[in-house]
Each structure stands twice: as C-alpha cells, then as structure tokens.
Scaffold this active site. Structure first.
Site, PDB file in Angstrom:
ATOM      1  N   GLN A  10     -42.588 -15.365  60.438  1.00 45.28           N
ATOM      2  CA  GLN A  10     -41.754 -15.285  59.244  1.00 45.28           C
ATOM      3  C   GLN A  10     -40.464 -14.502  59.448  1.00 45.28           C
ATOM      4  O   GLN A  10     -39.525 -14.657  58.661  1.00 45.28           O
ATOM      5  CB  GLN A  10     -42.560 -14.686  58.090  1.00 45.28           C
ATOM      6  CG  GLN A  10     -43.682 -15.598  57.619  1.00 45.28           C
ATOM      7  CD  GLN A  10     -44.498 -14.998  56.503  1.00 45.28           C
ATOM      8  OE1 GLN A  10     -45.459 -14.294  56.750  1.00 45.28           O
ATOM      9  NE2 GLN A  10     -44.124 -15.267  55.269  1.00 45.28           N
ATOM     10  N   ARG A  53     -46.678  -2.814  59.265  1.00 45.23           N
ATOM     11  CA  ARG A  53     -47.631  -3.848  59.645  1.00 45.23           C
ATOM     12  C   ARG A  53     -46.853  -5.069  60.107  1.00 45.23           C
ATOM     13  O   ARG A  53     -46.076  -5.653  59.358  1.00 45.23           O
ATOM     14  CB  ARG A  53     -48.534  -4.210  58.467  1.00 45.23           C
ATOM     15  CG  ARG A  53     -49.490  -5.349  58.809  1.00 45.23           C
ATOM     16  CD  ARG A  53     -50.456  -5.667  57.686  1.00 45.23           C
ATOM     17  NE  ARG A  53     -51.249  -6.824  58.088  1.00 45.23           N
ATOM     18  CZ  ARG A  53     -51.191  -8.019  57.516  1.00 45.23           C
ATOM     19  NH1 ARG A  53     -50.390  -8.233  56.483  1.00 45.23           N
ATOM     20  NH2 ARG A  53     -51.925  -9.013  57.957  1.00 45.23           N
ATOM     21  N   ASN A  76     -55.267 -12.461  60.163  1.00 44.47           N
ATOM     22  CA  ASN A  76     -54.743 -12.369  58.808  1.00 44.47           C
ATOM     23  C   ASN A  76     -55.182 -13.610  58.039  1.00 44.47           C
ATOM     24  O   ASN A  76     -54.916 -14.738  58.455  1.00 44.47           O
ATOM     25  CB  ASN A  76     -53.213 -12.308  58.812  1.00 44.47           C
ATOM     26  CG  ASN A  76     -52.649 -12.311  57.396  1.00 44.47           C
ATOM     27  OD1 ASN A  76     -52.644 -11.291  56.716  1.00 44.47           O
ATOM     28  ND2 ASN A  76     -52.204 -13.472  56.920  1.00 44.47           N
ATOM     29  N   GLU A  77     -55.907 -13.381  56.936  1.00 48.50           N
ATOM     30  CA  GLU A  77     -56.270 -14.448  56.003  1.00 48.50           C
ATOM     31  C   GLU A  77     -56.870 -15.678  56.692  1.00 48.50           C
ATOM     32  O   GLU A  77     -56.305 -16.782  56.653  1.00 48.50           O
ATOM     33  CB  GLU A  77     -55.056 -14.847  55.169  1.00 48.50           C
ATOM     34  CG  GLU A  77     -54.502 -13.727  54.328  1.00 48.50           C
ATOM     35  CD  GLU A  77     -53.341 -14.127  53.424  1.00 48.50           C
ATOM     36  OE1 GLU A  77     -52.987 -13.341  52.538  1.00 48.50           O
ATOM     37  OE2 GLU A  77     -52.802 -15.243  53.606  1.00 48.50           O
ATOM     38  N   TRP A 102     -45.803  -6.238  50.581  1.00 55.09           N
ATOM     39  CA  TRP A 102     -45.297  -7.504  51.090  1.00 55.09           C
ATOM     40  C   TRP A 102     -44.090  -7.862  50.244  1.00 55.09           C
ATOM     41  O   TRP A 102     -44.208  -8.128  49.068  1.00 55.09           O
ATOM     42  CB  TRP A 102     -46.350  -8.630  51.013  1.00 55.09           C
ATOM     43  CG  TRP A 102     -45.791  -9.852  51.686  1.00 55.09           C
ATOM     44  CD1 TRP A 102     -45.067 -10.854  51.090  1.00 55.09           C
ATOM     45  CD2 TRP A 102     -45.840 -10.158  53.085  1.00 55.09           C
ATOM     46  NE1 TRP A 102     -44.661 -11.758  52.027  1.00 55.09           N
ATOM     47  CE2 TRP A 102     -45.127 -11.361  53.265  1.00 55.09           C
ATOM     48  CE3 TRP A 102     -46.399  -9.547  54.196  1.00 55.09           C
ATOM     49  CZ2 TRP A 102     -44.971 -11.957  54.519  1.00 55.09           C
ATOM     50  CZ3 TRP A 102     -46.257 -10.146  55.422  1.00 55.09           C
ATOM     51  CH2 TRP A 102     -45.548 -11.335  55.581  1.00 55.09           C
ATOM     52  N   GLU A 119     -41.020 -18.322  54.026  1.00 50.40           N
ATOM     53  CA  GLU A 119     -42.256 -18.327  53.248  1.00 50.40           C
ATOM     54  C   GLU A 119     -43.031 -19.627  53.473  1.00 50.40           C
ATOM     55  O   GLU A 119     -43.312 -20.395  52.565  1.00 50.40           O
ATOM     56  CB  GLU A 119     -41.953 -18.100  51.752  1.00 50.40           C
ATOM     57  CG  GLU A 119     -43.161 -17.859  50.883  1.00 50.40           C
ATOM     58  CD  GLU A 119     -44.086 -16.762  51.404  1.00 50.40           C
ATOM     59  OE1 GLU A 119     -45.306 -16.972  51.343  1.00 50.40           O
ATOM     60  OE2 GLU A 119     -43.598 -15.710  51.870  1.00 50.40           O
ATOM     61  N   TRP A 120     -43.331 -19.905  54.756  1.00 46.92           N
ATOM     62  CA  TRP A 120     -44.194 -21.008  55.155  1.00 46.92           C
ATOM     63  C   TRP A 120     -43.730 -22.344  54.587  1.00 46.92           C
ATOM     64  O   TRP A 120     -42.555 -22.669  54.721  1.00 46.92           O
ATOM     65  CB  TRP A 120     -45.652 -20.670  54.825  1.00 46.92           C
ATOM     66  CG  TRP A 120     -46.077 -19.343  55.392  1.00 46.92           C
ATOM     67  CD1 TRP A 120     -46.357 -18.201  54.702  1.00 46.92           C
ATOM     68  CD2 TRP A 120     -46.226 -18.979  56.778  1.00 46.92           C
ATOM     69  NE1 TRP A 120     -46.687 -17.169  55.558  1.00 46.92           N
ATOM     70  CE2 TRP A 120     -46.615 -17.615  56.828  1.00 46.92           C
ATOM     71  CE3 TRP A 120     -46.072 -19.680  57.989  1.00 46.92           C
ATOM     72  CZ2 TRP A 120     -46.852 -16.949  58.032  1.00 46.92           C
ATOM     73  CZ3 TRP A 120     -46.310 -19.015  59.188  1.00 46.92           C
ATOM     74  CH2 TRP A 120     -46.692 -17.672  59.198  1.00 46.92           C
TER      75      TRP A 120
END
Length: 448
Positions: A20, A77, A165-166, A400, A407-408
C-alpha cells in the site's frame, strides 16, 4: 471533561503495509507478487490504479520515519514484502531487499520508535501462486523459511512480529474473487485457511527455536457481528459469520480445534488437518493483533451465499456511515476486546488497525481539518479504555493509517491517513488528526 489515562507503557503507533505504501514494485531485484499481477489485470482495481508507485515509501522512508518522530509516534507497524526477500518465493535471497528493511529498522531505532513487523500482509509471491499459492501445502514451508531469514536478519531490533495480517481476507481472495489472487472456489478457500493457520504455527515454532528477543503473534480482522433479530434463523446465521471470520482462526490457535458448527455446515469442503497440524498451529503466541473498524447486523438470507447470511452496516446513535459505507460503532470494539478476555484466555492485545476514511477536503495549502476522523478515533480510544478498565490486557494502539495510501481494489479514492499524501508530488502534509493524535500520545490520555 473526563481524562481517560492509559497505562504508562502503552504503545501509541501508526500502521501501513508494504504494497500500500512502498511502490518500487520491480526495483532492486523485487519479484512479482499476486497484488502486482492482480493490479496489472484490467478491470480488477477502481480507475485502473496500481501500487506501482503508491506513496514511494521505498525511496522516502527516512523522511517518513522523521515525520513519525515529529508526531511523537512510539511504534510503527509495517509489513515486509516477501518478494523483496525471495523474488520467487523461495531459493536465493535478494540482499537489496534485506538491506531496505535493515535501513528501516535502523531508522526506527535512531528515532526511538518501536518496530512492529508483519511477515504476510497479503502480497504472496506470484511464483508461489503459480504453484497453487496458499492452497498448496508446500507454501507453509516456504513461509517458515522466509520467516527464519527475517528473524535472523532483524530479530535483534524488532520488538513485535506478526505472522499474518487478516488471514480471513487472504482466504477471501480464493472465495469471493474481489481480492488477489482473484479466485472464487469455496472448495479451495477453506484449505487455504487451514494452510494459513499452519504456516502461522510453523513460523512461531521457528521463532521459538531461534530464541529471538522479541514477541510474536498474529493480526486478525475481528469486526463485531450481532443478530438482526432474536429469531433462531438470524442467531444461527450470525454464528456462522462469526465462525467463518473469527473462530476459523482464533479457535485453532487458542483451543486447538476448528469450530464444530462451521465444520458440519461446510461438510466435505471443511479444513482437513493432518496428524500433528493442530499442535503446530496452537504453538503459544505472545500477543494477538486486533483490527477493528465496524459492526454489522446479520440476518438469515436464503440467497446469502455459502453461509446463507447477509449483513448490513450498523451505527451507534448519532453516527452515520463512513466514506467506505461502513457503520460507526465504537462499543463494538469494547465488545470484541471483552470477548477475547472471556473466551480466549485474556491474551496481551494490540489494536493494530483502527481508523476511518473521511471526506478530506484540503485547503489551498493542502491542509485537511479532518474533525470527523478525530471524532471517530476519540470514541474508539474511549471504547478501548473502557475495556482496559474491565481487565482486558490491551498493550497498544496503532492508527490505520499513518498516511493516505493504495486501498486495494478501491485504488486511491479512500483516504485513511492522518497524514495527507499529494500523489502528484508525493508531498506529506499532516492533517489536523495527526496533531490531535500527537497530543493524545504526549498526554497518554484521551478526553471524554
């Protein structure tokens, strides 16, 4: 005005992820990831956007870390791009990729900022995807090898490591098709979920065997789900949603089992652990990372896909929906934290993502007075404080995100950052929320 003070050693941080923000998608020996391939495929991403340049963090990292220090940030992070380390997912290590993360961690150290590194933030090497990706059990061993290289290189300076992550979102890339690698095959998706869990466990074992000084955990996407009504159909539909998005990952790690109700519902496509898998997956972790954004109300829906469930955004009174169409429900964060306290042994928790996309309107100088974002963050910090007061072992909070970024599938339209990025010039301009957050960090408190 009531002051909500946080514990003295509370970590106040910001988050990003490699794809990102880094850009430099094919520089210095980096290989192609599934998100590179996905973004370069027509009609996958809004406006045809890609992460090729993103925020150019790969080249601007020192100034970005300096800005974090200026804002008083205590922890950063970030994620590591697997393809910078192993361009083909395995085999020969790329030294220039290792050097970049060496420099990043050293910059953080000089700035007095805690390093919080995630190994897998969705960007699997395309070369491994060509061999089946996470559906291929061999990928779990490749992940463990990659983890060992990173622990060896950075383990003396990274305080917190997260394996994935997720993982539920990674699974969705094989289930729903809207995220990379863009597949839609439920018979594969739940095998992927199991392999993600197994890879996590193998990496934790590598970490334990190496005796590295930091801590290791995983980051899960735990949104709050509540039934639309008290009907049996709605309650059971909500349970299936929770089993799929929460318990599919929490239960193997903390309880050494998959949720029985979901396994019965899935039948032949349910995960099929091999002997010893659950022991590996349940290797004890040091902390749990929690990403929370919203609450959903769930109802039974015959046309609701595999789970026969449909969900709608739900906002607390006086709140509308966000730019993402998400509801705003700070009390849901408290509810999730209490669930982890009550049902999963009250682990140490870091809120690793929480924030909102807002209708940022810059003035003639590029400055954004994002009071809506401040209100969102403030109420969620109060909700987090409420959970601490009820005995939750919450150790830190990471906004965040640090800056606006890719954003994907939605491209660059949504802006989550507390720092504005002018993508034409790559200029960073802290928003009002950045200065508000700096004061929260300075006071180690939020006001109600």
């Amino acid at each position: 005005m009531i002051v909500k003070a946080f514990p003295q050693d509370f970590v106040w941080g910001v988050s990003t992820s490699a794809y990102q923000v880094e850009g430099a998608w094919n520089e210095d020996g980096k290989g192609e990831s599934i998100w590179d391939r996905f973004c370069h495929t027509p009609y996958r991403i809004a406006n045809g956007d890609t992460g090729d340049i993103a925020c150019d963090h790969y080249h601007r990292m020192p100034e970005d870390v300096a800005l974090m220090k200026e804002l008083g940030v205590k922890g950063y992070r970030f994620s590591i791009a697997w393809t910078r380390i192993f361009p083909d997912g395995k085999g020969k290590v790329n030294p220039k990729g290792l050097d970049f993360y060496d420099r990043l961690v050293d910059e953080l150290g000089k700035a007095g900022i805690l390093a919080n590194a995630t190994l897998n933030h969705w960007d699997l090497p395309q070369a491994l995807q060509d061999l089946g990706g996470w559906a291929n059990r061999d990928t779990t061993d490749r992940f463990a090898e990659y983890a060992r290289v990173m622990f060896d290189r950075l383990g003396d300076r990274v305080a917190l490591w997260a394996t994935h992550n997720e993982p539920v979102v990674v699974t969705s890339g094989y289930l729903g098709g809207s995220m990379a690698p863009g597949l839609a095959d439920a018979s594969v998706a739940y095998r992927v979920a199991h392999h993600l869990n197994l890879a996590h466990g193998k990496a934790v074992q590598v970490f334990r065997q190496g005796g590295y000084p930091g801590k290791i955990g995983i980051v899960l996407d735990l949104q709050n789900y509540i039934p639309e009504s008290d009907s049996e159909a709605d309650v059971l539909a909500t349970q299936r949603m929770l089993d799929h998005s929460h318990h599919l990952f929490l239960d193997p790690i903390f309880k050494r089992q998959y949720p029985q109700g979901l396994m019965e519902w899935l039948g032949t496509i349910a995960p099929q652990p091999q002997e010893g898998d659950m022991e590996i997956i349940s290797t004890p972790i040091d902390f749990l990372g929690l990403n929370y954004y919203f609450t959903l109300k769930v109802r039974y829906e015959p046309w609701g896909g595999l789970l026969k469930a449909a969900a709608r955004p739900f906002s607390a009174p006086m709140w509308s929906q966000t730019e993402m169409g998400w509801g705003v429900h700070p009390e849901g964060l408290t509810a999730i934290l209490l669930k982890l306290r009550n049902h999963y042994g009250n682990p140490d928790i870091y809120i690793t993502e929480n924030g909102t996309a807002a209708p940022d309107q810059p003035d003639e100088h590029g400055f954004v007075q994002d009071r809506e974002r401040i209100a969102y963050l403030r109420r969620h910090l109060i909700a987090a404080h409420d959970a601490i007061q009820q005995g939750v072992n919450l150790r830190g909070y990471f906004v965040w995100s640090f800056m606006d970024n890719f954003e994907w599938a939605l491209g660059y339209r949504p802006r989550f950052g507390i720092v504005r990025v002018d993508y034409a010039t790559q200029k960073r301009i802290p928003k009002l929320s950045a200065y508000w957050y700096r004061e929260v960090i300075r006071q180690n408190a939020v006001w109600e």
